[in-house]
Design a protein around this motif. Structure first.
Motif, short mmCIF file in Angstrom:
data_model
loop_
_atom_site.label_atom_id
_atom_site.label_comp_id
_atom_site.label_asym_id
_atom_site.label_seq_id
_atom_site.Cartn_x
_atom_site.Cartn_y
_atom_site.Cartn_z
N ARG A 4 -3.84 28.65 -11.95
CA ARG A 4 -3.43 27.48 -11.17
C ARG A 4 -2.16 26.85 -11.71
NH1 ARG A 4 -9.16 24.51 -11.42
NH2 ARG A 4 -8.79 25.17 -13.57
N LEU A 5 -1.76 27.20 -12.93
CA LEU A 5 -0.54 26.65 -13.52
C LEU A 5 0.67 27.54 -13.27
CD1 LEU A 5 -1.97 25.36 -16.91
CD2 LEU A 5 -1.69 24.12 -14.76
N SER A 6 0.49 28.63 -12.52
CA SER A 6 1.60 29.51 -12.15
C SER A 6 2.61 28.76 -11.30
CB SER A 6 1.09 30.71 -11.34
OG SER A 6 0.16 31.46 -12.07
N GLU A 7 3.86 29.20 -11.38
CA GLU A 7 4.91 28.56 -10.59
C GLU A 7 4.63 28.72 -9.11
OE1 GLU A 7 6.77 26.21 -9.92
OE2 GLU A 7 8.63 26.61 -10.99
N ARG A 8 5.05 27.74 -8.36
CA ARG A 8 4.92 27.75 -6.91
C ARG A 8 5.84 28.83 -6.34
NH1 ARG A 8 7.73 23.48 -2.98
NH2 ARG A 8 7.06 24.40 -1.02
N VAL A 9 5.33 29.57 -5.39
CA VAL A 9 6.14 30.55 -4.67
C VAL A 9 6.62 29.86 -3.40
CG1 VAL A 9 6.13 32.77 -3.47
CG2 VAL A 9 4.85 32.50 -5.61
N LEU A 10 7.94 29.63 -3.34
CA LEU A 10 8.52 28.97 -2.17
C LEU A 10 8.51 29.93 -0.98
CD1 LEU A 10 9.89 26.40 -1.11
CD2 LEU A 10 12.08 27.39 -1.85
N SER A 11 8.82 31.19 -1.24
CA SER A 11 8.84 32.21 -0.18
C SER A 11 8.65 33.57 -0.82
CB SER A 11 10.19 32.18 0.55
OG SER A 11 10.28 33.25 1.46
N SER A 12 8.07 34.50 -0.08
CA SER A 12 7.90 35.85 -0.61
C SER A 12 9.17 36.67 -0.43
CB SER A 12 6.72 36.54 0.08
OG SER A 12 6.97 36.63 1.47
N LYS A 13 10.13 36.14 0.30
CA LYS A 13 11.40 36.84 0.54
C LYS A 13 12.55 36.00 0.00
CE LYS A 13 9.77 39.33 4.48
NZ LYS A 13 10.12 39.91 5.76
N PRO A 14 13.60 36.66 -0.48
CA PRO A 14 14.78 35.91 -0.94
C PRO A 14 15.36 35.07 0.21
CG PRO A 14 14.93 38.24 -1.56
CD PRO A 14 13.76 38.10 -0.64
N MET A 15 15.81 33.87 -0.12
CA MET A 15 16.39 32.98 0.88
C MET A 15 17.72 32.45 0.35
SD MET A 15 13.13 30.65 2.16
CE MET A 15 13.13 29.69 0.67
N ASP A 16 18.76 32.57 1.16
CA ASP A 16 20.06 32.02 0.77
C ASP A 16 20.02 30.51 0.68
OD1 ASP A 16 21.19 34.55 0.65
OD2 ASP A 16 21.94 34.48 2.71
N ASP A 17 19.19 29.89 1.50
CA ASP A 17 19.11 28.42 1.55
C ASP A 17 17.89 27.87 0.80
OD1 ASP A 17 17.18 29.36 3.32
OD2 ASP A 17 17.60 27.83 4.83
N TRP A 18 17.47 28.57 -0.26
CA TRP A 18 16.26 28.17 -0.98
C TRP A 18 16.37 26.75 -1.55
CZ3 TRP A 18 16.18 26.59 -6.01
CH2 TRP A 18 17.30 26.89 -6.79
N TYR A 19 17.56 26.38 -1.99
CA TYR A 19 17.77 25.06 -2.59
C TYR A 19 17.51 23.96 -1.56
CZ TYR A 19 20.04 21.72 -5.79
OH TYR A 19 20.32 20.67 -6.63
N GLU A 20 18.02 24.14 -0.36
CA GLU A 20 17.81 23.16 0.71
C GLU A 20 16.34 23.12 1.13
OE1 GLU A 20 20.37 25.47 0.81
OE2 GLU A 20 21.88 23.98 0.20
N LYS A 21 15.72 24.30 1.19
CA LYS A 21 14.29 24.37 1.54
C LYS A 21 13.44 23.67 0.48
CE LYS A 21 14.41 27.04 5.26
NZ LYS A 21 14.47 26.45 6.56
N LEU A 22 13.79 23.89 -0.78
CA LEU A 22 13.04 23.24 -1.85
C LEU A 22 13.19 21.73 -1.75
CD1 LEU A 22 11.27 23.52 -4.38
CD2 LEU A 22 13.39 23.64 -5.72
N LYS A 23 14.41 21.27 -1.50
CA LYS A 23 14.66 19.84 -1.35
C LYS A 23 13.80 19.26 -0.22
CE LYS A 23 18.45 16.53 -0.92
NZ LYS A 23 19.91 16.40 -0.81
N LEU A 24 13.78 19.93 0.91
CA LEU A 24 12.98 19.49 2.06
C LEU A 24 11.49 19.46 1.74
CD1 LEU A 24 12.78 18.70 5.07
CD2 LEU A 24 12.80 21.16 5.58
N SER A 25 11.05 20.39 0.88
CA SER A 25 9.62 20.49 0.58
C SER A 25 9.09 19.29 -0.20
CB SER A 25 9.32 21.79 -0.19
OG SER A 25 9.69 21.69 -1.54
N PHE A 26 9.99 18.49 -0.76
CA PHE A 26 9.54 17.28 -1.46
C PHE A 26 9.30 16.12 -0.49
CE2 PHE A 26 10.91 19.48 -5.24
CZ PHE A 26 10.02 19.02 -6.20
N THR A 27 9.87 16.20 0.70
CA THR A 27 9.63 15.15 1.70
C THR A 27 8.62 15.62 2.75
OG1 THR A 27 11.61 15.85 2.90
CG2 THR A 27 11.82 13.97 1.40
N ASP A 28 8.61 16.92 3.05
CA ASP A 28 7.64 17.49 3.97
C ASP A 28 6.70 18.36 3.14
OD1 ASP A 28 6.12 18.78 5.87
OD2 ASP A 28 7.83 19.58 7.00
N LEU A 29 5.65 17.74 2.63
CA LEU A 29 4.76 18.43 1.69
C LEU A 29 4.00 19.59 2.32
CD1 LEU A 29 3.26 15.42 -0.31
CD2 LEU A 29 5.20 16.87 -0.90
#
Length: 181
Positions: A72-97
Motif C-alpha cells: 500500500r506504500l507503493s508509488e501511485r501509478v498515474l497511467s500505465s502508458k507514457p504521457m507527454d502531459d503527465w505533469y499537467e495531469k498530475l497537477k489536475l489530479s490534486f484538484t480532481d481526486l
C-alpha cells in the motif's frame, strides 16, 4: 497522542520499481539514519520499491528493526502508458481526486491506500511507526490530514523528506515537516 513518521525515499536513478539510490542517495540514507538517531521508533514499514528499502536500511540496521514491506506504500501509478502531459495531469489530479488516466489510479484511490496503512497502525495501538514511501503518495496522505495541501506542496518535496504526523483523534491530526535539507 500517537506519533508517526513519513519518509520520502532518497535520490534515486529513476522511477521504476527497481530503481536504486544514486551515490548521493546512499549518502542521504546515512544522513537520514543520523537524523533519526535520537528519535524512538517501534516499527518501520516500507514500500516494496528498491529505492524505498535502500533509503531506510541504514536506519533499520542502526535501530535493529526489521523493515516490514507493505504494498500500500507503493508509488501511485498515474497511467500505465507514457504521457507527454503527465505533469499537467498530475497537477489536475490534486484538484480532481477522482480523475483517472488510462491504467492509472486516481488520487482518491491512492490516498485511501496510504490512509488505510496508517489507520491500521493506529487501530493496532502502534506508536512511533515510520513509513517509507514516495512523493505523490506522501503528498496525498498530507492532503488527507490537511485538505489545503496540493500540487504546490508536492513540488516542494525533497528527496529525502520527512514529516511527522501526530494523531490525537480522528478529527484532529497535526502534520509538520521536520526534514530541512
Amino acid at each position: 497522542m500517537k506519533t508517526y513518521y513519513f519518509v520520502r525515499h532518497c535520490q534515486a536513478n529513476g522511477q521504476s520499481e527497481d530503481a536504486y539510490l544514486t551515490p548521493q542517495g546512499i549518502a542521504q540514507s546515512h544522513a537520514l539514519a543520523q537524523f533519526f538517531s535520537g528519535i524512538h521508533l517501534n516499527k518501520i514499514i516500507s514500500s516494496p520499491y528498491k529505492r524505498a528499502i535502500q533509503t531506510i536500511e541504514p536506519l533499520a540496521h542502526a535501530k535493529q528493526l526489521e523493515v516490514q514491506i507493505d504494498q500500500r506504500l507503493s508509488e501511485r501509478v498515474l497511467s500505465s502508458k507514457p504521457m507527454d502531459d503527465w505533469y499537467e495531469k498530475l497537477k489536475l489530479s490534486f484538484t480532481d481526486l477522482h480523475m483517472t488516466c488510462e491504467g492509472g489510479e486516481s488520487s482518491q484511490e491512492a490516498m485511501n491506500r496510504i490512509v488505510e496503512a496508517l489507520y491500521e497502525q493506529i487501530k493496532l495501538g502502534k506508536n512511533h511507526t515510520l513509513f517509507v514511501t514516495h512523493g505523490n503518495l506522501m503528498s496525498l496522505l498530507l492532503k488527507h490530514a490537511d485538505p489545503t495541501i496540493g500540487f504546490k506542496e508536492w513540488e516542494k518535496l525533497s528527496n529525502p523528506d520527512v514529516y511527522v504526523l501526530k494523531y490525537f483523534k480522528p478529527d484532529h491530526i497535526e502534520i509538520e515537516r521536520i526534514w530541512h535539507k
